[in-house]
Motif scaffolding. Structure first.
Motif, PDB file in Angstrom:
ATOM      1  N   ASP A 181     -30.388   8.768  23.203  1.00 11.34           N
ATOM      2  CA  ASP A 181     -29.131   8.049  23.417  1.00 11.34           C
ATOM      3  C   ASP A 181     -27.992   9.007  23.089  1.00 11.34           C
ATOM      4  N   LEU A 182     -27.428   9.627  24.118  1.00  9.23           N
ATOM      5  CA  LEU A 182     -26.397  10.655  23.930  1.00  9.23           C
ATOM      6  C   LEU A 182     -25.005  10.176  24.349  1.00  9.23           C
ATOM      7  N   GLU A 183     -24.855   8.898  24.634  1.00 12.19           N
ATOM      8  CA  GLU A 183     -23.559   8.394  25.084  1.00 12.19           C
ATOM      9  C   GLU A 183     -22.481   8.628  24.040  1.00 12.19           C
ATOM     10  N   GLY A 184     -22.806   8.434  22.774  1.00 11.79           N
ATOM     11  CA  GLY A 184     -21.824   8.621  21.722  1.00 11.79           C
ATOM     12  C   GLY A 184     -21.492  10.073  21.446  1.00 11.79           C
ATOM     13  N   ASP A 185     -22.138  10.981  22.156  1.00  6.73           N
ATOM     14  CA  ASP A 185     -21.890  12.399  21.978  1.00  6.73           C
ATOM     15  C   ASP A 185     -21.194  13.011  23.195  1.00  6.73           C
ATOM     16  N   GLY A 186     -20.575  12.154  24.007  1.00  9.69           N
ATOM     17  CA  GLY A 186     -19.821  12.635  25.158  1.00  9.69           C
ATOM     18  C   GLY A 186     -20.642  12.868  26.406  1.00  9.69           C
ATOM     19  N   PHE A 187     -21.901  12.408  26.430  1.00 10.80           N
ATOM     20  CA  PHE A 187     -22.759  12.562  27.603  1.00 10.80           C
ATOM     21  C   PHE A 187     -22.835  11.249  28.382  1.00 10.80           C
ATOM     22  N   GLU A 188     -23.125  11.376  29.660  1.00 18.64           N
ATOM     23  CA  GLU A 188     -23.457  10.200  30.461  1.00 18.64           C
ATOM     24  C   GLU A 188     -24.680  10.519  31.298  1.00 18.64           C
ATOM     25  N   VAL A 189     -25.362   9.469  31.764  1.00 13.01           N
ATOM     26  CA  VAL A 189     -26.579   9.658  32.551  1.00 13.01           C
ATOM     27  C   VAL A 189     -26.216  10.201  33.920  1.00 13.01           C
ATOM     28  N   LEU A 190     -26.760  11.362  34.250  1.00 12.65           N
ATOM     29  CA  LEU A 190     -26.554  11.942  35.574  1.00 12.65           C
ATOM     30  C   LEU A 190     -27.495  11.314  36.582  1.00 12.65           C
ATOM     31  N   PHE A 191     -28.778  11.192  36.212  1.00 10.33           N
ATOM     32  CA  PHE A 191     -29.726  10.471  37.060  1.00 10.33           C
ATOM     33  C   PHE A 191     -30.982  10.150  36.260  1.00 10.33           C
ATOM     34  N   ASP A 192     -31.731   9.172  36.770  1.00  7.87           N
ATOM     35  CA  ASP A 192     -33.054   8.826  36.262  1.00  7.87           C
ATOM     36  C   ASP A 192     -34.080   9.157  37.333  1.00  7.87           C
ATOM     37  N   ALA A 193     -35.279   9.499  36.915  1.00  3.45           N
ATOM     38  CA  ALA A 193     -36.326   9.850  37.862  1.00  3.45           C
ATOM     39  C   ALA A 193     -37.679   9.532  37.240  1.00  3.45           C
ATOM     40  N   GLN A 194     -38.739   9.844  37.996  1.00  6.35           N
ATOM     41  CA  GLN A 194     -40.101   9.652  37.522  1.00  6.35           C
ATOM     42  C   GLN A 194     -40.876  10.954  37.637  1.00  6.35           C
ATOM     43  N   TRP A 195     -41.572  11.309  36.553  1.00  7.08           N
ATOM     44  CA  TRP A 195     -42.544  12.377  36.654  1.00  7.08           C
ATOM     45  C   TRP A 195     -43.657  11.930  37.597  1.00  7.08           C
ATOM     46  N   ILE A 196     -44.181  12.856  38.381  1.00  7.62           N
ATOM     47  CA  ILE A 196     -45.235  12.514  39.342  1.00  7.62           C
ATOM     48  C   ILE A 196     -46.418  13.468  39.170  1.00  7.62           C
TER      49      ILE A 196
ATOM     50  N   THR B  81     -19.682  14.939  29.790  1.00  7.14           N
ATOM     51  CA  THR B  81     -18.514  14.723  30.637  1.00  7.14           C
ATOM     52  C   THR B  81     -17.233  14.517  29.850  1.00  7.14           C
ATOM     53  N   SER B  82     -17.320  14.401  28.519  1.00  7.41           N
ATOM     54  CA  SER B  82     -16.110  14.142  27.729  1.00  7.41           C
ATOM     55  C   SER B  82     -16.299  14.685  26.332  1.00  7.41           C
TER      56      SER B  82
END
Length: 261
Positions: free
Chosen positions: A86-101, A239-240
């Motif tokens: 959970d990095l939202e409080g550190d100025g990060f936002e989710v760029l994308f989610d994916a699945q390992w295959i 991002t911030s």
């Protein structure tokens, strides 16, 4: 870094990807390395589209990770391999989610062998620059250095009339073959690209499972070619400026800010 405890398809997939990131960054002369078995990290900003850190196991320590990264430079990112940070409080936002295959060796494919593409491995810096321009869709920026070409890494080019219209990167690491940077342009399709990549992987490293990660329609295409989703991942982008969670006490807030450079 060892490959002990790689008893499920997920761990080899994560480690294989981290080792490819490591190879790309080291080719640029960056100080990237593994921190025991929990983290891969570069203390300097990595090339575009490559993470500054990759977690190698669940429950990676966020503070230790952020303290050692260059979070002040634009584009700092973290590949959260188990989607549990959970990095939202550190100025990060989710760029994308994916699945390992994961695709076991010998699994059937749904390709189009009559696509008319001629496949070969990239040989030399000149061809690699052409491959990168085709993958980028515009030009080569020198992201992929010729030093990467070797026994454990191959760049595949699918050509039509002598022009690269499809391709993928393969790397052998952690006992499996990783597929990344897969693309198809013009009248080539992604199914044809997967067919070419999987055929090349089987020919170059027979009997090896194949791994990677995808999302959305690309994930559905990979499943058609014999892959199975085996776990989530998430990429965080800074991002911030570092922001504070409301539930963090003042003393703890100061300590965390000091530890983040």
């Amino acid at each position: 870094m060892t490959t002990d405890d790689l008893d499920t398809p997920l761990r080899p997939a994560v480690l294989n990807n981290a080792l490819f990131c490591h190879a790309v960054c080291r080719a640029h002369g960056l100080p990237a390395d593994f921190d025991d078995e929990s983290l891969w990290l570069s203390t300097s900003r990595t090339p575009p589209l490559y993470p500054d850190a990759v977690t190698l196991g669940p429950g990676a320590p966020e503070e230790g990770l952020l303290r050692r990264m260059d979070t002040d430079s634009p584009g700092c990112s973290v590949k959260d391999s188990f989607a549990d940070l959970d990095l939202e409080g550190d100025g990060f936002e989710v760029l994308f989610d994916a699945q390992w295959i994961h695709r076991p060796a010998g699994a059937p494919t749904a390709g189009a062998p009559s696509s008319g593409l001629e496949w070969s491995e990239v040989a030399g810096g000149g061809e690699l620059a052409l491959w990168e321009a085709a993958w980028d869709g515009e030009e080569s920026t020198g992201l992929f250095r010729p030093v990467l070409l070797g026994e454990e890494i191959a760049f595949l080019a699918g050509r039509r009339d002598g022009r690269i219209v499809a391709g993928a990167a393969l790397n052998l690491a952690a006992g499996v073959v990783g597929v990344s940077n897969l693309f198809a342009h013009d009248d080539a399709d992604t199914d044809a690209a997967w067919t070419g990549a999987l055929a090349a992987a089987a020919a170059r490293w027979p009997g090896r499972d194949v791994v990677g990660y995808e999302s959305g329609d690309d994930l559905a295409t990979a499943v058609r070619h014999g892959f199975t989703p085996i776990g989530p991942l998430r990429v965080w982008l800074r991002t911030s400026e570092r922001t504070r969670r409301l539930d963090v006490q003042p003393a703890a807030r100061v300590d965390r800010m000091n530890s983040a450079r």
